[in-house]
Design an enzyme around this catalytic site. Structure first.
Site, PDB file in Angstrom:
ATOM      1  N   LYS A 114       0.841  -1.205   0.000  1.00  0.00           N
ATOM      2  CA  LYS A 114       0.000   0.000   0.000  1.00  0.00           C
ATOM      3  C   LYS A 114       0.874   1.253   0.000  1.00  0.00           C
ATOM      4  CE  LYS A 114      -0.273  -0.259   5.035  1.00  0.00           C
ATOM      5  NZ  LYS A 114      -1.046  -0.773   6.183  1.00  0.00           N
ATOM      6  N   ARG A 146     -10.427   0.203  15.398  1.00  0.00           N
ATOM      7  CA  ARG A 146     -10.314   0.974  14.172  1.00  0.00           C
ATOM      8  C   ARG A 146     -11.285   0.399  13.145  1.00  0.00           C
ATOM      9  NH1 ARG A 146      -4.463   1.626  11.253  1.00  0.00           N
ATOM     10  NH2 ARG A 146      -4.878  -0.567  10.830  1.00  0.00           N
ATOM     11  N   MET A 170      12.116  24.154   1.856  1.00  0.00           N
ATOM     12  CA  MET A 170      11.267  23.391   0.937  1.00  0.00           C
ATOM     13  C   MET A 170      12.106  22.553  -0.028  1.00  0.00           C
ATOM     14  SD  MET A 170       8.333  24.790  -1.657  1.00  0.00           S
ATOM     15  CE  MET A 170       7.227  25.379  -0.397  1.00  0.00           C
ATOM     16  N   TYR A 191      16.486  29.622   7.426  1.00  0.00           N
ATOM     17  CA  TYR A 191      15.271  30.198   8.003  1.00  0.00           C
ATOM     18  C   TYR A 191      15.308  30.134   9.529  1.00  0.00           C
ATOM     19  CZ  TYR A 191      13.047  30.259   3.407  1.00  0.00           C
ATOM     20  OH  TYR A 191      12.734  30.511   2.101  1.00  0.00           O
TER      21      TYR A 191
END
Ligand code: PLP
Length: 355
Positions: free
Chosen positions: A34, A129, A299, A251
């Site tokens: 998956k 779940r 990023m 940053y």
């Protein structure tokens, strides 16, 4: 071209599948592919795991991709169908489905199909779940046994704490109690249970993370489990900066040099799937040498300390994780687990299968 890439080792996949088979020799192994093969590419993963007895995926389109590529094994949709209109295709391509809700049973009962579908009936053994409570199990089974659209049935459970000290004793007991009256095949173990609890092996095991060469168990490294890393996530330095003492980086100026520090700027950022939460000091490999990240991940770029690697310059190879630093170590430094990092490798990162 941007130098970032993830190389997927098919032989490592084969090796890890062989480890799973050797640990659970009496069970059939369902390879869980998956989330785009845990970020490795669905068809890359399937190719390396082609000797698996089955594949588990989430969505019908993933199942059809595997069938179109020629895979004939059992293919199981782990959450079953999401809407009634998927059932004819599921039937046509002989896809197996998890059944976990009364709603799904109703839809199955009312469908008119060309033939019956194989079911994995999910029991809720305490994770709360998906699945039916143990005390509902007999009545649900009775309903499925008389449903014309149901072919063979497998009983399925899933453990919430197979990787933790709590273990599986209680949910396993709950499952056995509710399943004992029924002569159906059983499927219980994920990777952690496969490695830690032979008593949970049953007819099928569902191996995911271990096949990708990372450890499902906090206290054991993948290498200690005999697993080989499958993904090598690499890029290159594209800029070199030298900080004097007192100068800061990136940053938020999250890192300030206390001495002269050489910095490599690497073409890899959080938009590639590198975790922004990675702290100063996250392990990373430059020119084959272990070093650390510094400053905040941007990023499209991140910073590495190359003070001790004088040969490092623009174009020098960087491994974010793979052979020399494990994805488990990077995940730990970012406060997460390898699963999340592998699945998060972004679509813009080219995946290259290698033998
Ligand atoms: C994802 C998944 C697995 C595989 O779990 P790993 O921890 O990756 O081995 C097994 N069973 C189910 C139901 C899953 O959703």
């Amino acid at each position: 071209m941007r130098p970032i890439q993830a190389t997927i080792s098919l032989s490592a996949l084969e090796h890890n599948l062989a480890v799973a088979k050797s640990k659970a020799p009496q069970s059939k192994v369902m390879a869980v592919v998956k989330a785009n093969g845990y970020g490795h590419g669905l068809l890359n993963a399937a190719k390396g795991l082609k000797l698996a007895d089955g594949f588990a995926i989430l969505c019908l389109d993933e199942a059809l991709t595997l069938r179109s590529a020629g895979y004939k094994q059992t293919i199981l949709m782990l959450e079953g169908f999401f809407s009634a209109d998927e059932l004819p295709t599921i039937c046509e391509y002989a896809i197996s489905i998890v059944v976990h809700s009364h709603k799904q049973i109703e839809i199955l009962e009312n469908a008119s199909l060309a033939g019956p579908i194989s079911i994995h009936l999910k029991m809720n053994t305490g994770m709360n779940r998906l699945g039916f409570k143990p005390h509902d199990f007999d009545s649900v089974l009775a309903r499925l046994q008389t449903c014309k659209n149901v072919a063979d049935i497998t009983l399925m459970g899933h453990f919430a704490t197979a990787d933790e000290s709590l273990g599986i004793a209680k949910p396993l007991e709950v499952f056995k109690q509710a399943a004992q009256a029924h002569q159906y095949p059983q499927s219980l173990a994920n990777s952690a249970a496969l490695l830690r609890f032979p008593e949970a092996h049953a007819d099928w095991v569902r191996a995911g993370i271990m096949l990708y060469g990372t450890s499902p168990i906090a206290e054991d490294s993948a290498a200690k489990c005999g697993l080989k890393p499958v993904m090598q996530f690499t890029s290159e330095i594209i800029s070199v900066q030298t900080l004097e003492a007192g100068e800061s980086l990136g940053y938020g100026h999250r890192f300030t040099a206390t001495k002269k520090t050489r910095i490599g700027v690497v073409a890899c950022g959080y938009a590639d799937g590198y975790p922004r939460h990675a702290t100063n000091g996250t392990p990373i490999v430059v020119a084959g040498k272990l070093t650390q990240t510094l400053g905040r991940v941007s990023m499209d770029m991140l910073f590495v300390d190359i003070t001790g690697i004088p040969g490092a310059e623009i174009g020098t190879a960087v491994e974010m994780w793979g052979k020399h630093v494990s994805v488990d170590e990077v995940a730990q430094a970012a406060g997460t687990i390898s699963y999340e990092l592998l699945c998060a490798v972004a679509p813009r990162v080219p995946l290259k299968a290698s033998s």
